[in-house]
Design a protein around this motif. Sequence first.
Motif, mmCIF file in Angstrom:
data_model
loop_
_atom_site.group_PDB
_atom_site.id
_atom_site.type_symbol
_atom_site.label_atom_id
_atom_site.label_comp_id
_atom_site.label_asym_id
_atom_site.label_seq_id
_atom_site.Cartn_x
_atom_site.Cartn_y
_atom_site.Cartn_z
ATOM 1 N N UNK A 215 0.796 -1.234 0.000
ATOM 2 C CA UNK A 215 0.000 0.000 0.000
ATOM 3 C C UNK A 215 0.826 1.282 0.000
ATOM 4 N N UNK A 216 1.897 1.339 0.794
ATOM 5 C CA UNK A 216 2.693 2.572 0.854
ATOM 6 C C UNK A 216 3.386 2.863 -0.473
ATOM 7 N N UNK A 217 3.777 1.817 -1.184
ATOM 8 C CA UNK A 217 4.442 1.979 -2.478
ATOM 9 C C UNK A 217 3.454 1.983 -3.638
ATOM 10 N N UNK A 218 2.176 1.719 -3.344
ATOM 11 C CA UNK A 218 1.130 1.673 -4.347
ATOM 12 C C UNK A 218 1.444 0.675 -5.461
ATOM 13 N N UNK A 219 1.877 -0.523 -5.066
ATOM 14 C CA UNK A 219 2.108 -1.610 -6.014
ATOM 15 C C UNK A 219 1.076 -2.697 -5.751
ATOM 16 N N UNK A 220 0.374 -3.120 -6.820
ATOM 17 C CA UNK A 220 -0.724 -4.052 -6.633
ATOM 18 C C UNK A 220 -0.722 -5.122 -7.723
ATOM 19 N N UNK A 221 -1.160 -6.303 -7.343
ATOM 20 C CA UNK A 221 -1.428 -7.386 -8.279
ATOM 21 C C UNK A 221 -2.787 -7.974 -7.927
ATOM 22 N N UNK A 222 -3.556 -8.306 -8.952
ATOM 23 C CA UNK A 222 -4.867 -8.927 -8.763
ATOM 24 C C UNK A 222 -4.928 -10.193 -9.590
#
Length: 233
Positions: A215-222
């Motif tokens: 969340x702090x780095x705003x990196x996401x995988x779905x």
Amino acid sequence: HQFYRDESASLACQSLLNIPYILWKDSEWQLDTTSIDYSQHKFYIHDFSFHHDDQFIRLDGCISDQAEDTLNVNISDIDLKSLTQLFPMKKKVPKPMLFGASLSAKAAVRALLGEFMLDADVKAEHFEINNSPMGDLEATARWNNTDSCLEISGLSKSADMHTGAIFGEYHIAKDSLFLGIHSEGLPLDFISYFTDPMLEMSAQAYGDINIYGKPAAMKWDVEADAFVPDGEI
């Protein structure tokens, strides 16, 4: 501040916090007069209240390293988007994942200065991912000292009564979040946020959806293993 010696001859302090208001997101929030006492390595907070209209954050209790000392936290109708903006991103990303809701919670925090324990009941009305409605969410959260993570479990229910069981954990030190959703018809519209304008998706999913991120780095995988009976692209 008033300093004195308590019954054990240890240094103690009584403080009165008196700040009339604080400007937060262009709104004037009231901060009620609060007393904070310190004695024998313990902090006592009495009726701390930070509020604006129907929104409030209230604290009351004792902070120490002892398991029998509890700080009670009561949160009502706080805007989740405004809350997350208090923690700026480490770097700018083109399309950060967005979460929104009217957040309420009651939590008990024990031994905050030691091997602390946390138990919380959370309610998020009008829960959104990427500005797409997901319904109302009710969840519980607890701190796992063994794995140093916050464990989350709950149920989301959309306006048309479709549901999703939600579970996961957040490792604060690693900034690592996992959320698993077992969906029974929850909308997948939030994916369009990443594919627009090339692709717009509207669908309801039945199956498993996993969200991994920092969340702090705003990196996401779905990732999803789900069935979509009737969708639009």
